[in-house]
Design a protein around this motif. Structure first.
Motif, mmCIF file in Angstrom:
data_model
loop_
_atom_site.group_PDB
_atom_site.id
_atom_site.type_symbol
_atom_site.label_atom_id
_atom_site.label_comp_id
_atom_site.label_asym_id
_atom_site.label_seq_id
_atom_site.Cartn_x
_atom_site.Cartn_y
_atom_site.Cartn_z
ATOM 1 N N ALA A 86 0.817 -1.224 0.000
ATOM 2 C CA ALA A 86 0.000 0.000 0.000
ATOM 3 C C ALA A 86 0.847 1.268 0.000
ATOM 4 C CB ALA A 86 -0.928 -0.002 1.215
ATOM 5 N N ARG A 87 2.163 1.131 0.084
ATOM 6 C CA ARG A 87 3.025 2.320 0.141
ATOM 7 C C ARG A 87 3.036 3.051 -1.195
ATOM 8 N NH1 ARG A 87 8.307 0.162 3.614
ATOM 9 N NH2 ARG A 87 7.147 -0.292 5.532
ATOM 10 N N ARG A 94 -0.227 -4.204 -8.888
ATOM 11 C CA ARG A 94 -1.355 -4.973 -8.382
ATOM 12 C C ARG A 94 -0.828 -6.124 -7.520
ATOM 13 N NH1 ARG A 94 -3.553 -7.466 -13.077
ATOM 14 N NH2 ARG A 94 -1.493 -7.078 -13.982
ATOM 15 N N THR A 95 -1.612 -6.493 -6.517
ATOM 16 C CA THR A 95 -1.209 -7.534 -5.587
ATOM 17 C C THR A 95 -2.273 -8.620 -5.538
ATOM 18 O OG1 THR A 95 -0.023 -5.930 -4.206
ATOM 19 C CG2 THR A 95 -0.590 -8.045 -3.184
ATOM 20 N N ILE A 115 -8.175 -6.166 3.424
ATOM 21 C CA ILE A 115 -8.152 -5.562 2.091
ATOM 22 C C ILE A 115 -9.143 -4.411 2.002
ATOM 23 C CG2 ILE A 115 -8.629 -5.990 -0.355
ATOM 24 C CD1 ILE A 115 -7.614 -8.868 0.126
ATOM 25 N N GLY A 116 -10.296 -4.591 2.608
ATOM 26 C CA GLY A 116 -11.285 -3.529 2.647
ATOM 27 C C GLY A 116 -11.683 -3.044 1.264
ATOM 28 N N GLU A 117 -11.527 -1.734 1.035
ATOM 29 C CA GLU A 117 -11.948 -1.113 -0.223
ATOM 30 C C GLU A 117 -10.832 -1.058 -1.271
ATOM 31 O OE1 GLU A 117 -15.123 -0.243 -0.727
ATOM 32 O OE2 GLU A 117 -15.498 -1.089 1.267
ATOM 33 N N ARG A 118 -9.685 -1.643 -0.978
ATOM 34 C CA ARG A 118 -8.584 -1.563 -1.949
ATOM 35 C C ARG A 118 -8.947 -2.283 -3.242
ATOM 36 N NH1 ARG A 118 -2.801 -2.844 0.791
ATOM 37 N NH2 ARG A 118 -2.247 -2.662 -1.428
ATOM 38 N N THR A 119 -8.750 -1.595 -4.360
ATOM 39 C CA THR A 119 -9.053 -2.193 -5.668
ATOM 40 C C THR A 119 -7.821 -2.787 -6.336
ATOM 41 O OG1 THR A 119 -8.742 -0.046 -6.742
ATOM 42 C CG2 THR A 119 -10.985 -0.614 -6.022
#
Length: 418
Positions: A86-87, A94-95, A115-119
């Protein structure tokens, strides 16, 4: 001497024995890491002899983390991976987090919440039965097709996160087992879990070689290897070239988990430590194999566990006939997940009496030709009955070789090097 042997999630087997009855106490786990997250972050951002993750990739790359099985504190490890990806310097990458097919539901839920809202992050639990989610990456030296999870096949960089184990472990697939067979198709999983692959050194070598070939075909150069301090704690996290660090780690694992009692004991007491995820028939088999190396011929083994899972039909074959040779011949033909565990039990019963503390009904334990031990007081009486005892903690991680005897991995990893 006062003995205290932990097993299960929080159980303790405590007893007082005369010093002359004790052959060995095999419990040498070292210090535990103070911060798993910081070690993982260092492994990804400043690994030895490798560029950090940001320098090793470019915008648009898909970085897939293949999460191996039975890793302690795995949720904390994944959380640290997500923090690094996320840095700002990882922008536009992409991960993918790929979990084993038998990952716990609560782990999948926890990672989903992280992960939540991470796209930019994809989470997948491997499905070995869905051909659409598998890809052919090449053939082995024996001309067998090698299939792996499609996300791993499509990734620009695959980073396995695996548990370090001694080469001689009962069902060790080598340094690439976090990739293969963990993320292959069901048919290959069943083929490689066949009892003969566990029992015969030549086939063990062949199986480990196939896993290494799969890692090389995927282009895996860098990985994270976790050293366990116990079933639910970590002593070290290493990063670097998988072949190199796995060989180095063997020496460290030996210092922690390899024991050499002066002689065999009339009774070996082995503990399966950890919560329900550790209380499996696979870990039972590993512990039984370790204990059999410390027990006299015609001696006894006491397994301390919190097993609750009923044995499968393959295991229950042991209840059908008294002829252990015939049972072993039949089990060797099985391709079920616990066939190797059943074979280990049959082999041990041919040589040793086996007592079992568990949460299973006594009738089930008795049908498996083991002697159920109802409580810790009964276990103390078993220990008092035998003239000598060896105690082994964390049996699913340990290795025992009595002085003058050897356990060989029979695997020459150099022949599989790039």
């Amino acid at each position: 001497m006062q003995i205290s042997l932990s097993f299960g999630e929080s159980q303790k087997f405590e007893l007082q024995l005369k010093d002359e009855k004790i052959v060995a106490i095999c419990d040498g786990a070292g210090p535990t890491l103070s911060s798993v997250r910081s070690e993982v972050e260092t492994a990804l951002t400043n690994p030895p002899q490798f560029p950090g993750l940001a320098e090793a990739t470019v915008p648009g790359d898909l970085i897939a983390f293949a999460i191996g099985r039975h890793i302690p504190n795995v949720a904390d490890i994944i959380a640290a991976i997500l923090d690094v990806t996320a840095r700002a310097e990882m922008a536009d990458r992409r991960t993918a987090i790929v979990l084993p097919h038998d990952a716990a539901d609560h782990l999948q839920a926890a990672v989903t919440a992280m992960i939540g809202e991470r796209t930019d992050v994809t989470l997948e639990r491997h499905d070995p039965d869905d051909r659409n989610k598998l890809a052919f990456i090449g053939a082995s030296k024996e001309n067998r097709p090698i299939m792996v999870n499609r996300i791993l096949s499509d990734a620009d960089m695959v980073i396995p996160v695996g548990l370090a184990r001694l080469d001689s472990s009962l069902d060790y697939f080598g340094p690439y087992e976090a990739v293969f067979p963990t993320f292959t198709d069901r048919e290959t999983m069943q083929r490689l879990s066949a009892p003969t692959f566990v029992e015969q050194p030549v086939l063990r070598k062949r199986r480990a070689g196939e896993a290494t070939e799969a890692g090389h075909l995927l282009g895996v150069l860098f990985g994270i290897v976790v050293e366990a301090n116990g079933p639910e704690s970590i002593s070290a996290i290493r990063a670097g070239a998988i072949d190199l660090i796995s060989a180095q780690i063997q020496d460290e694992l030996a210092k922690t988990w390899r024991y050499q009692p002066a002689k065999r004991a009339a009774l070996t007491i082995v503990a399966i430590s950890g919560g329900q995820e550790q209380q499996t028939w696979a870990n039972f088999a590993r512990s039984l194999a370790v204990a059999s190396n410390a027990a006299d011929d015609n001696g006894a083994i006491l397994v301390c566990s919190e097993l609750t899972t009923f044995p499968s039909p393959t295991m229950m074959q042991l209840a059908e006939h008294d002829d252990l040779d015939e049972q072993r011949r039949r089990i060797r033909r099985e391709r079920t997940a616990d066939a190797a565990a059943a074979l280990q039990l049959a082999t041990t019963l041919d040589r040793n009496k086996v007592y079992l503390i568990s949460n299973l009904p006594e009738g089930i334990v008795d049908e498996l030709n083991m002697s159920p031990v109802a409580n810790l007081e009964e276990a103390r009486k078993v220990c008092e009955y035998y003239e000598s005892c060896t105690f082994i903690a964390h049996g699913q991680l340990a290795e025992v070789a009595v002085e003058g005897e050897e356990i060989s991995s029979d695997i020459d990893w150099d022949q599989y090097a790039l």
